[in-house]
Motif scaffolding. Structure first.
Motif: not given
Length: 1008
Positions: A446-456
């Protein structure tokens, strides 16, 4: 930390004294290192106190989580004897109280109504922007490293590696990890407890304190792998099968009950309670620990590859070898390569009639194709809200099938709802949510999502998933339901073996057809026979086993109630499963029975032959029991390719049943549908399943429930009090378990005549001096394999063939054939298991030139022998042996004996194209050298036949070997090639130098 009263301080010191003989090496090291903090020491001291309190309360059952403690006055009276040493212990603790490297981030977690839940190591308090981008699964590793940081076992440099994950993970850096607890089942748990008992004996022989061998983290062992489907289609099946289970396994069960009292911190959940991973999900999983005011995320390693099911609950968990788990129990940090994380975005919504099983088989195929071995997979996206917790657990459960270490679902509101449904208290759920939000480990969509980094990255629109099954030989061989008939006919036509390679695919990736090479003129063969006086017939593709089984699906109410709805509609239309099909229903917990009864659907399942047969893994691990003799003879005498359809997670050839060469994984409602059809050779879209009572054809669509029907059944039938009452009953055991009498000694008295529990030879000649590194000289090839050799091929868990070396051994020791039980049940006896190594009747060994079976060629004489007999002949002559293999060697269940067995047979090295993660680790743990051919090379391209003798040029000094270095392998006919040594970390080199992980642990415990 808050100060404690003098009485509690006194109690802690006394308790610590009572456990002093159990202190691990790591804790004793803290007393002499300047890096230990008050918080860490207090945390260790509290955990030791809890264990000591448990040991005081002798009358409580050892497997009960809810012990009724004696009063403080009684307890205080018991500790009076410790007064002379209390002051000394307090002085020692004070000496240990140095600064924790991360003391500054130790933070209080307030309760909404005042007071505090406890204290925790705060990730936000580090004020490092890199943490905000970390995958949630990596944050769990980070918190563990911070909390356990002592600059001895876990260093500040390790913490920095994890924080800098985006840059360090591609470099394959090594980190230590300390799981919060360990999970066992009885097939792997028995050998683990045997090893612990044997390690105590070794400590005694080497003149050290035997009580150093004790678990230091909670250990939960669920007995679920021993029940077999002997009795079916009966209201009395559960009781009858449990009686047979206890008759066969009384000695094993007594041994485990002894272990629950001989070893501290060990809970044993008795037989008949459920499947380990479903019990873990519904009951054992903590999500967040609160250990005497110290809060931290739950994490678990288990001696079963499907430990990953708990990842669906937001608990980091994965499978390890039993030998690794034993080291973790004894306080050793696990050494692991910091994994890459694949971000898997889910969007959309499943179409009407599509099940969670269809979804997981689709995800498995996608991830297998992407390549996720050794990686974490983390799911996210708007589609997460459309998946129930049970759906998530289904996907997480099959992580081993798609090759990932974890399939992780971070905690969100769906998780919290499930925790409440399954009987966790409101206060506990509030603590879990508060902690995870405070430590940035909670996802609020329900809240804005912080962009996370993934390997792929991967993405799946749930609306694109269609009904499917997988088979006939491997879990990742998905077949859309609409293509099943065509696929089956292709299987009959195509050559024997696994799926052919596609020119566009990586070499480890397989295409869509695997064959049985049935000649065209024989494909329509009909085998007619009499089934208890009733005419019956079988064809290629006839279903002879239909089993609703395995935690993969029995934990999911939607598919279980869906199966009941299919049975109900079929009954109403007049369809009936043929009586010669062996039908069974094995729920993963008593909760399933309660909601099937509540819904009224169990009645219809019974009418179709799906009576409850027991609470355990059953058919999924090969405990399918015998087929009726008339059915078995019809298959064998007419060479029928018979089929099994099961709602499990493994369908490797030879695993489910020796006579079912085609095995398909399907959702529980599809299991019922195929049982009704009686064959896998059917197009559900076009062909009728059968004829109804009105004489009209009945089609698949007529019996298949809608999504709304299933949802309504779940809503009205799955109730919170079912979970609470079920797990309250678990702690009371059952009469047969409670009547087992076991000795109270802490050292096990081995019975030389036992065919179940036997002292293994691992430590008998052990000294304090490590044996050192070694190469291999002039070794013979014991076996030459192709691709996809599983742990079921290497160390089968199912029935013991009447002509096998293991059968011969048992008969010589007075065991009648009817009492052979299974290989899995005899894993506590090394004599049986060594003979059972490479004993799978479907083994394909190139040395036999196409012949299938558990034999090999003794190269010096050319004789064809059972693998065990050939290995013993090599050992008696003083010859080492090696194994040649293709890709994915050791895939399948995590199985210690797939490494222990070859070691006992004298195998010194395995040279393969690639290894399954856990199996490679197990080989290292047993001192066997894992080697990989260079890319593009294998035994065939190098012209190796297996008739050569092999020398592996490995340095004899361990400090001259590096993780992943190249070595030269030469043969006696002049060939030479380069391989990569798959010792992946410095710690694994230390294990190899010591002859294995357990000798390494013993030497360290004695030294410290």
């Amino acid at each position: 930390m808050a100060s404690s009263s003098p009485s509690s301080s006194l109690l802690r010191a006394a308790s610590a004294c009572s456990r002093a003989r159990f202190l691990p090496s790591s804790f004793r090291n803290l007393t002499s290192t300047p890096h230990a903090s008050p918080s860490v020491i207090n945390h260790h001291r509290r955990s030791l106190t809890s264990a000591a309190l448990r040991s005081f309360h002798c009358s409580a059952p050892r497997w009960s989580h809810r012990l009724d403690w004696r009063s403080h006055l009684n307890l205080r009276a018991q500790i009076t004897a410790f007064n002379p040493v209390i002051e000394r212990l307090e002085r020692e603790f004070a000496t240990m109280a140095a600064e924790h490297p991360f003391k500054a981030v130790l933070t209080s977690l307030p309760k909404p109504g005042g007071g505090e839940f406890g204290k925790f190591y705060s990730l936000p308090a580090l004020n490092d922007p890199r943490i905000d981008k970390l995958p949630y699964s990596i944050r769990i590793l980070l918190e563990s490293a911070i909390r356990n940081c002592d600059n001895f076992q876990v260093k500040k440099e390790d913490v920095e590696k994890i924080i800098d994950w985006e840059n360090t993970s591609p470099k394959q850096v090594e980190i230590p990890f300390k799981p919060a607890r360990v999970l066992l089942q009885d097939f792997t748990g028995v050998p683990a407890v045997v090893d612990l008992a044997c390690m105590r004996d070794a400590m005694h022989r080497l003149g050290s304190d035997t009580n150093k061998i004790n678990p230091l983290v909670p250990v939960d062992l669920v007995i679920d792998h021993s029940v077999q489907v002997d009795v079916t289609r009966s209201e009395n099946a559960v009781q009858a099968n449990m009686e047979l289970e206890f008759q066969r396994n009384k000695e094993r069960f007594s041994f485990l009950k002894w272990g629950s009292s001989a070893f501290h911190n060990m809970l044993v959940v008795p037989p008949g309670s459920g499947i380990v991973h479903q019990v873990n999900l519904e009951y054992l999983g903590r999500v967040v620990f609160n250990t005497d005011g110290m809060l931290y995320p739950d994490s678990v390693v288990g001696t079963d590859s499907h430990t990953t099911m708990i990842d669906g609950l937001g608990v980091a968990g994965w499978g390890v070898g039993g030998i690794e788990a034993e080291a973790a129990m004894l306080g050793q940090p696990m050494s692991m390569v910091l994994p890459g994380v694949v971000g898997f975005k889910l969007s959309g919504k499943l179409k009407n009639g599509v099940t969670a099983t269809d979804l997981v088989l689709t995800v498995t195929q996608m991830l297998r194709k992407h390549g996720v071995v050794g990686k974490f997979v983390e799911f996210y996206g708007d589609g997460m809200g459309e998946l129930s917790l049970a759906d998530r657990a289904t996907i997480a459960n099959m992580s081993p099938e798609y090759g990932a270490t974890m399939g992780f679902f971070p905690v969100d509101h769906v998780t919290l709802q499930y925790l409440k449904l399954t009987g966790r208290s409101d206060e506990t759920v509030a603590m879990i949510e508060s902690y995870l939000r405070a430590n940035k480990m909670f996802v609020d969509y329900n809240e804005p999502q912080q962009e996370r980094v993934y390997s792929s990255y991967l993405e799946l629109n749930l609306a694109e998933v269609e009904p499917c099954i997988s088979g006939p030989k491997r879990p990742h061989d998905r077949v859309p339901l609409r293509e099943m008939k065509a696929d089956w006919n292709s299987c009959l036509n195509n050559k024997v073996g696994f799926k052919e390679l596609n020119d566009m695919s990586p070499k480890w990736l397989w295409n869509t057809v695997q064959g049985f090479a049935v000649p065209k003129e024989a494909q329509d063969k009909i085998a007619k026979f009499s089934f208890h006086g009733q005419p019956a017939e079988l064809k290629h593709g006839s279903v002879v086993i239909a089993a609703i089984t395995s935690c993969t699906n029995t934990s999911n109410p939607s598919v279980m109630l869906g199966a009941g709805l299919v049975a109900k509609k079929a009954c109403e239309l007049g369809l009936q499963v043929k009586p010669w099909i062996k039908t069974s229903l094995a729920p993963g917990s008593g909760v399933v029975t309660k909601y099937l009864l509540q819904s009224g659907l169990q009645e219809y399942l019974n009418k179709q032959g799906f009576h409850i047969v027991g609470y355990g893994c059953t058919t999924c691990i090969g405990n399918s029991g015998d087929l009726d003799e008339s059915v078995a003879n019809a298959i064998s005498e007419n060479d029928i390719i018979a089929a099994a359809v099961l709602s499990g997670n493994r369908n490797f050839e030879g695993r489910v049943h020796a006579l079912t060469r085609a095995n398909y994984l399907a959702s529980p409602p599809l299991v019922v549908a195929y049982a009704l059809a009686g064959s896998v050779n059917i197009d559900f879209d076009k062909e009728p399943i059968g004829t109804g009572k009105d004489g009209k054809s009945v089609y698949f669509k007529d019996i298949w429930p809608t999504t709304e029907e299933v949802a309504e059944a779940v809503q009205s039938s799955v109730l919170p009090n079912m979970f609470k009452s079920t797990y309250e009953a678990i702690t009371k055991g059952n009469p047969m378990w409670n009547q087992l009498l076991v000795p109270s000694s802490t050292m096990y008295s081995w019975d030389r005549n036992s065919t179940y529990i036997h002292e293994p030879p691992y430590f008998k000649n052990m000294t304090m001096e490590p044996p050192g590194a070694h190469g291999v000289k002039d070794a013979y090839c014991l076996l030459n394999f192709g691709d996809s050799i599983t742990t079921d091929h290497i160390s089968p868990a199912g029935s013991i063939h009447k002509d096998s070396p293991a059968a011969k051994f048992l008969l010589e020791h007075g065991v009648e054939r009817k009492d052979f039980n299974s290989y899995g049940s005899r894993r506590g006896n090394d004599e049986v298991m060594a003979r059972g190594t490479f004993a799978n009747i479907r083994l394909v060994n190139k040395l036999l030139n196409g012949e299938v079976g558990p034999k090999t060629v003794h190269v010096p004489t050319g004789e064809k022998l059972y693998v065990f007999d050939a290995a013993m002949r090599y050992k008696d002559a003083g010859h080492d042996t090696i194994v040649l293999a293709g890709a994915e060697y050791g895939s399948g269940s995590s199985r210690d004996w797939a490494a222990k067995g070859p070691m006992l047979l004298g195998v010194k090295a395995v040279i393969a194209k690639s290894f399954e993660r856990i199996h490679r680790s197990n080989l290292v743990g047993m001192g066997i050298i894992p080697l990989c051919f260079k890319s593009g090379e294998d035994a065939d391209t190098l012209g190796l036949t297996g008739h050569e003798r092999y020398t592996i040029d490995l340095p004899s000094k361990i400090d001259e070997i590096r993780p992943g270095q190249d070595v030269t392998v030469t043969t006696d006919n002049g060939k030479s090639f380069t391989c990569t040594v798959r010792f992946d970390t410095e710690v694994e080199l230390a294990y190899f130098n010591n002859g294995g992980i357990l000798p390494y642990v013993i030497r360290n415990l004695i030294k410290q």
